[in-house]
Motif scaffolding. Sequence first.
Motif, PDB file in Angstrom:
ATOM      1  N   ILE A   1       0.851  -1.186   0.000  1.00  0.00           N
ATOM      2  CA  ILE A   1       0.000   0.000   0.000  1.00  0.00           C
ATOM      3  C   ILE A   1       0.887   1.236   0.000  1.00  0.00           C
ATOM      4  CG2 ILE A   1      -1.843   1.242   1.189  1.00  0.00           C
ATOM      5  CD1 ILE A   1      -2.523  -1.401   2.621  1.00  0.00           C
ATOM      6  N   ASP A   2       0.652   2.114  -0.937  1.00  0.00           N
ATOM      7  CA  ASP A   2       1.414   3.366  -1.018  1.00  0.00           C
ATOM      8  C   ASP A   2       2.919   3.121  -0.974  1.00  0.00           C
ATOM      9  OD1 ASP A   2      -0.928   4.903  -1.164  1.00  0.00           O
ATOM     10  OD2 ASP A   2      -1.099   5.021   1.010  1.00  0.00           O
ATOM     11  N   GLY A   3       3.347   2.053  -1.646  1.00  0.00           N
ATOM     12  CA  GLY A   3       4.771   1.781  -1.778  1.00  0.00           C
ATOM     13  C   GLY A   3       5.413   1.065  -0.606  1.00  0.00           C
ATOM     14  N   HIS A   4       4.640   0.692   0.412  1.00  0.00           N
ATOM     15  CA  HIS A   4       5.193  -0.024   1.553  1.00  0.00           C
ATOM     16  C   HIS A   4       4.557  -1.413   1.664  1.00  0.00           C
ATOM     17  CE1 HIS A   4       6.178   4.163   2.651  1.00  0.00           C
ATOM     18  NE2 HIS A   4       7.237   3.618   3.202  1.00  0.00           N
ATOM     19  N   LYS A   5       5.352  -2.370   2.137  1.00  0.00           N
ATOM     20  CA  LYS A   5       4.888  -3.748   2.266  1.00  0.00           C
ATOM     21  C   LYS A   5       4.408  -4.008   3.696  1.00  0.00           C
ATOM     22  CE  LYS A   5       7.920  -5.630  -1.337  1.00  0.00           C
ATOM     23  NZ  LYS A   5       9.003  -6.595  -1.641  1.00  0.00           N
ATOM     24  N   TYR A   6       3.238  -4.658   3.775  1.00  0.00           N
ATOM     25  CA  TYR A   6       2.625  -4.950   5.072  1.00  0.00           C
ATOM     26  C   TYR A   6       2.411  -6.459   5.218  1.00  0.00           C
ATOM     27  CZ  TYR A   6       1.651   0.045   5.268  1.00  0.00           C
ATOM     28  OH  TYR A   6       1.777   1.407   5.283  1.00  0.00           O
ATOM     29  N   TYR A   7       2.648  -6.931   6.426  1.00  0.00           N
ATOM     30  CA  TYR A   7       2.456  -8.349   6.740  1.00  0.00           C
ATOM     31  C   TYR A   7       1.569  -8.422   7.981  1.00  0.00           C
ATOM     32  CZ  TYR A   7       3.676 -13.245   7.786  1.00  0.00           C
ATOM     33  OH  TYR A   7       3.641 -14.590   8.021  1.00  0.00           O
ATOM     34  N   PHE A   8       0.497  -9.223   7.894  1.00  0.00           N
ATOM     35  CA  PHE A   8      -0.463  -9.343   8.984  1.00  0.00           C
ATOM     36  C   PHE A   8      -0.551 -10.802   9.427  1.00  0.00           C
ATOM     37  CE2 PHE A   8      -1.766  -6.055   5.994  1.00  0.00           C
ATOM     38  CZ  PHE A   8      -1.976  -4.943   6.803  1.00  0.00           C
ATOM     39  N   THR A   9      -0.408 -11.047  10.720  1.00  0.00           N
ATOM     40  CA  THR A   9      -0.568 -12.396  11.240  1.00  0.00           C
ATOM     41  C   THR A   9      -1.023 -12.303  12.694  1.00  0.00           C
ATOM     42  OG1 THR A   9       0.423 -14.609  11.312  1.00  0.00           O
ATOM     43  CG2 THR A   9       1.791 -12.767  12.100  1.00  0.00           C
ATOM     44  N   HIS A  10      -1.354 -13.436  13.277  1.00  0.00           N
ATOM     45  CA  HIS A  10      -1.882 -13.399  14.646  1.00  0.00           C
ATOM     46  C   HIS A  10      -0.778 -13.406  15.697  1.00  0.00           C
ATOM     47  CE1 HIS A  10      -4.660 -13.884  17.948  1.00  0.00           C
ATOM     48  NE2 HIS A  10      -3.966 -14.923  18.385  1.00  0.00           N
ATOM     49  N   GLY A  11       0.065 -14.442  15.663  1.00  0.00           N
ATOM     50  CA  GLY A  11       1.107 -14.573  16.670  1.00  0.00           C
ATOM     51  C   GLY A  11       2.443 -14.052  16.194  1.00  0.00           C
ATOM     52  N   SER A  12       3.132 -14.889  15.417  1.00  0.00           N
ATOM     53  CA  SER A  12       4.374 -14.479  14.771  1.00  0.00           C
ATOM     54  C   SER A  12       4.393 -15.101  13.378  1.00  0.00           C
ATOM     55  CB  SER A  12       5.588 -14.949  15.581  1.00  0.00           C
ATOM     56  OG  SER A  12       5.957 -16.271  15.224  1.00  0.00           O
ATOM     57  N   PRO A  13       5.315 -14.675  12.509  1.00  0.00           N
ATOM     58  CA  PRO A  13       5.393 -15.304  11.187  1.00  0.00           C
ATOM     59  C   PRO A  13       5.690 -16.797  11.258  1.00  0.00           C
ATOM     60  CG  PRO A  13       6.517 -13.208  11.169  1.00  0.00           C
ATOM     61  CD  PRO A  13       6.175 -13.487  12.605  1.00  0.00           C
ATOM     62  N   ASN A  14       6.254 -17.259  12.369  1.00  0.00           N
ATOM     63  CA  ASN A  14       6.563 -18.685  12.515  1.00  0.00           C
ATOM     64  C   ASN A  14       5.360 -19.514  12.910  1.00  0.00           C
ATOM     65  OD1 ASN A  14       9.261 -18.178  11.957  1.00  0.00           O
ATOM     66  ND2 ASN A  14       9.829 -17.994  14.107  1.00  0.00           N
TER      67      ASN A  14
ATOM     68  N   VAL B   1      10.514 -12.718   6.418  1.00  0.00           N
ATOM     69  CA  VAL B   1       9.397 -11.816   6.121  1.00  0.00           C
ATOM     70  C   VAL B   1       9.905 -10.591   5.374  1.00  0.00           C
ATOM     71  CG1 VAL B   1       7.594 -10.354   7.096  1.00  0.00           C
ATOM     72  CG2 VAL B   1       8.078 -12.584   8.117  1.00  0.00           C
ATOM     73  N   GLU B   2       9.385 -10.392   4.185  1.00  0.00           N
ATOM     74  CA  GLU B   2       9.724  -9.203   3.410  1.00  0.00           C
ATOM     75  C   GLU B   2       8.607  -8.180   3.587  1.00  0.00           C
ATOM     76  OE1 GLU B   2      10.624 -10.015  -0.625  1.00  0.00           O
ATOM     77  OE2 GLU B   2      12.164 -11.517  -0.168  1.00  0.00           O
ATOM     78  N   ALA B   3       8.801  -7.305   4.563  1.00  0.00           N
ATOM     79  CA  ALA B   3       7.780  -6.302   4.846  1.00  0.00           C
ATOM     80  C   ALA B   3       8.404  -5.139   5.597  1.00  0.00           C
ATOM     81  CB  ALA B   3       6.654  -6.913   5.680  1.00  0.00           C
ATOM     82  N   ASP B   4       7.795  -3.984   5.424  1.00  0.00           N
ATOM     83  CA  ASP B   4       8.211  -2.808   6.186  1.00  0.00           C
ATOM     84  C   ASP B   4       7.497  -2.755   7.530  1.00  0.00           C
ATOM     85  OD1 ASP B   4       9.802  -1.567   3.977  1.00  0.00           O
ATOM     86  OD2 ASP B   4       7.843  -1.509   3.005  1.00  0.00           O
ATOM     87  N   PHE B   5       6.248  -3.219   7.525  1.00  0.00           N
ATOM     88  CA  PHE B   5       5.438  -3.193   8.743  1.00  0.00           C
ATOM     89  C   PHE B   5       4.845  -4.579   8.981  1.00  0.00           C
ATOM     90  CE2 PHE B   5       5.569   1.153   7.285  1.00  0.00           C
ATOM     91  CZ  PHE B   5       5.759   1.877   8.452  1.00  0.00           C
ATOM     92  N   VAL B   6       4.943  -5.050  10.211  1.00  0.00           N
ATOM     93  CA  VAL B   6       4.396  -6.349  10.612  1.00  0.00           C
ATOM     94  C   VAL B   6       3.385  -6.096  11.727  1.00  0.00           C
ATOM     95  CG1 VAL B   6       4.900  -8.606  11.605  1.00  0.00           C
ATOM     96  CG2 VAL B   6       6.522  -7.549  10.006  1.00  0.00           C
ATOM     97  N   PHE B   7       2.130  -6.445  11.470  1.00  0.00           N
ATOM     98  CA  PHE B   7       1.071  -6.262  12.460  1.00  0.00           C
ATOM     99  C   PHE B   7       0.722  -7.610  13.080  1.00  0.00           C
ATOM    100  CE2 PHE B   7       0.533  -2.439   9.935  1.00  0.00           C
ATOM    101  CZ  PHE B   7       0.220  -1.486  10.898  1.00  0.00           C
ATOM    102  N   ILE B   8       0.649  -7.635  14.414  1.00  0.00           N
ATOM    103  CA  ILE B   8       0.370  -8.866  15.150  1.00  0.00           C
ATOM    104  C   ILE B   8      -0.651  -8.606  16.257  1.00  0.00           C
ATOM    105  CG2 ILE B   8       2.632  -9.912  14.704  1.00  0.00           C
ATOM    106  CD1 ILE B   8       3.462  -8.925  17.518  1.00  0.00           C
TER     107      ILE B   8
END
Length: 231
Positions: free
Chosen positions: A110-123, A145-152
């Motif tokens: 979104i708007d040139g930035h990569k976002y990753y959304f998960t519940h606990g961790s990427p693992n 994880v290739e992302a600028d922002f990681v939401f958990i």
Amino acid sequence: MQMLIISDIHGNLVALDTVLRKIKVDKIICLGDLVDYGPMPRECIELIKDMKIPTVRGNHDNAVANRIDCGCGYEYKHLSQVTREFTFQELQQQHISFLKKLPLSLTETIDGHKYYFTHGSPNSIYEYIRPETSSDKIKNMLEDVEADFVFIGHSHVPFRRNIDSKTIINAGSVGQPRDGDSRTCCILFDTVSLNFEIIRIEYDVETVFNQIRNKKIPNSDELVSILRRGY
């Protein structure tokens, strides 16, 4: 774009409805755990589904969908076990199927930035990233994880951590806050300015107390006490 991040609803329809009515944004993402603990799991699933809110699968969603252990912390595990039986009674097969089909993660650019959304961790949806988790441990979790922002979510405690080039933001909990603030909690994020705000909103918690008691959910006094204290 204004983006609302919600997590850990846990059957608290009053809190969820309050957040969705009071905060108007361009996009909503849900980080999972729609069920367990709370009195209205079916209604929470239906609201998320009706609003077509992109949602990832939480550990409690997974436990209900597949009838397995939730893998949650020992302090609240007994409550997850006794309320899960209530949850099973409340849900129909269509709700179980919805939970089972939820993805473990979502990615967006979104708007040139990569976002990753998960519940606990990427693992793992069971793995916690807490405010006190060491930077080295978080680096290992985010290595692929290739992302600028990681939401958990998962820990029910909102926070922000910067690890190298990644920003980790925990959305706290809409329906089961556990940081000592009983108000519902969520994150408002601006994808242009990249600023974020932890939003706390008062809601009609007394109605939730009555729902818990009227439905005769096991350990109702303890469930009410947790919601009242915010932990």
